[in-house]
Design a protein around this motif. Sequence first.
Motif, PDB file in Angstrom:
ATOM      1  N   LEU A   8      27.410  30.182  -6.909  1.00 42.08           N
ATOM      2  CA  LEU A   8      28.859  30.336  -7.041  1.00 42.08           C
ATOM      3  C   LEU A   8      29.612  29.058  -6.724  1.00 42.08           C
ATOM      4  CD1 LEU A   8      29.533  33.830  -5.406  1.00 42.08           C
ATOM      5  CD2 LEU A   8      29.071  33.285  -7.799  1.00 42.08           C
ATOM      6  N   LEU A  65      32.120  27.336   0.410  1.00 41.01           N
ATOM      7  CA  LEU A  65      32.839  28.607   0.303  1.00 41.01           C
ATOM      8  C   LEU A  65      34.151  28.420  -0.464  1.00 41.01           C
ATOM      9  CD1 LEU A  65      32.251  29.927   3.932  1.00 41.01           C
ATOM     10  CD2 LEU A  65      31.365  30.974   1.834  1.00 41.01           C
ATOM     11  N   VAL A  70      35.077  32.341  -2.358  1.00 45.17           N
ATOM     12  CA  VAL A  70      34.734  33.598  -1.687  1.00 45.17           C
ATOM     13  C   VAL A  70      34.974  33.451  -0.187  1.00 45.17           C
ATOM     14  CG1 VAL A  70      33.030  34.215  -3.446  1.00 45.17           C
ATOM     15  CG2 VAL A  70      32.292  32.985  -1.388  1.00 45.17           C
ATOM     16  N   SER A  74      32.216  37.587   3.348  1.00 45.76           N
ATOM     17  CA  SER A  74      31.396  38.210   2.311  1.00 45.76           C
ATOM     18  C   SER A  74      29.951  37.705   2.334  1.00 45.76           C
ATOM     19  CB  SER A  74      31.999  37.928   0.932  1.00 45.76           C
ATOM     20  OG  SER A  74      31.858  36.558   0.564  1.00 45.76           O
ATOM     21  N   ARG A 134      25.155  38.133  -0.777  1.00 51.40           N
ATOM     22  CA  ARG A 134      25.580  36.734  -0.855  1.00 51.40           C
ATOM     23  C   ARG A 134      24.946  35.939   0.275  1.00 51.40           C
ATOM     24  NH1 ARG A 134      32.011  37.277  -2.204  1.00 51.40           N
ATOM     25  NH2 ARG A 134      31.784  37.601  -4.459  1.00 51.40           N
ATOM     26  N   GLU A 168      24.739  34.322  -5.040  1.00 47.86           N
ATOM     27  CA  GLU A 168      25.126  35.726  -5.140  1.00 47.86           C
ATOM     28  C   GLU A 168      24.146  36.470  -6.037  1.00 47.86           C
ATOM     29  OE1 GLU A 168      29.319  37.756  -5.873  1.00 47.86           O
ATOM     30  OE2 GLU A 168      28.482  37.006  -7.758  1.00 47.86           O
TER      31      GLU A 168
END
Length: 323
Positions: A8, A65, A70, A74, A134, A168
């Motif tokens: 991600l 991050l 995200v 999480s 994640r 993820e």
Amino acid sequence: MVMRSRVLGCGTFLPANIVTNQDLEQRVDTSDEWIVQRTGIRSRHIAAEGEKTSDLAIAAATRALEHAGVPAGSIDCIVLATTTPDNTFPATATKVQAALGTKGFAMDIQAVCAGFVYAMAVADNFLRNGQARRALVIGAETFSRLLDWNDRTTCVLFGDGAGAIVLEAYEAKGDSTDRGVLSTHLHSDGSQYDLLYVDGGASSTGTIGHVRMHGQEIFRHAVSKLSAVVEEALVANGLESTDIDWMVPHQANRRIIDGLARKMKLSPEKVVLTVDRHGNTSAASIPLALGEAVADGRVKRGDLILMEAIGGGLTWGSALVRW
């Protein structure tokens, strides 16, 4: 359908202090020409007094991050590859967890320069098996703390830094066109333990010790073992070296990187190089190089990325990741 882990986002951090080859000429009997000719290294970043591995890891993870978009809450899993933990225990990853406010679990992985590939393999398996959704995978080192600054054969090689990626889990088709981690391949050979090691430890000397290395032997093993583990990854996915968009290697030695690229018949333009400016940052070197190539736009969505590394143990491994 199969479960895979896709990337991600990524983030990097380098200490502000830059030490050039000319700086080292003032400390040990060496020269810029000697270092560049044998390694390709021109400078490296060195952590400041009081700047710990966890500090570097937290900074890189925070940027990863942000890039991923995200929240820290999480994240279910942190796997931190490091040879230079803040303390013998607990895991430095738990410090990162506390600072970021993530949930789930956090653990360290120790595979020296191959650490990031090992850590990614561990996190990828957790995600594929449903034990986390994640994960933060981090490579962070203050390798300068292990150096004998009077040993010109080792002190010129290493630097400090950190890099991180967010993975993820998602449902994919199960072929080589999927995004994310396609496969990881890990190896070790403990009979080569003494080729690269630190001459200290809690249960042996009670001290930290310094890096000791048989450079020529490491070089001899590196290209053959790395080319074999790269071929293993390609065969496992039904791919050829011509399918690779980017090779993001462990940044230990320019001659090793060039030798592997030639063996793979891979164009130099497809190899991400940071060794000249970062030196060997051990477990941090692959995510640092990856982060740079993503930030400057070289790595684009859908690109096939080959990662490979060899380190003390001996440990080595490869990973194929589609961005």
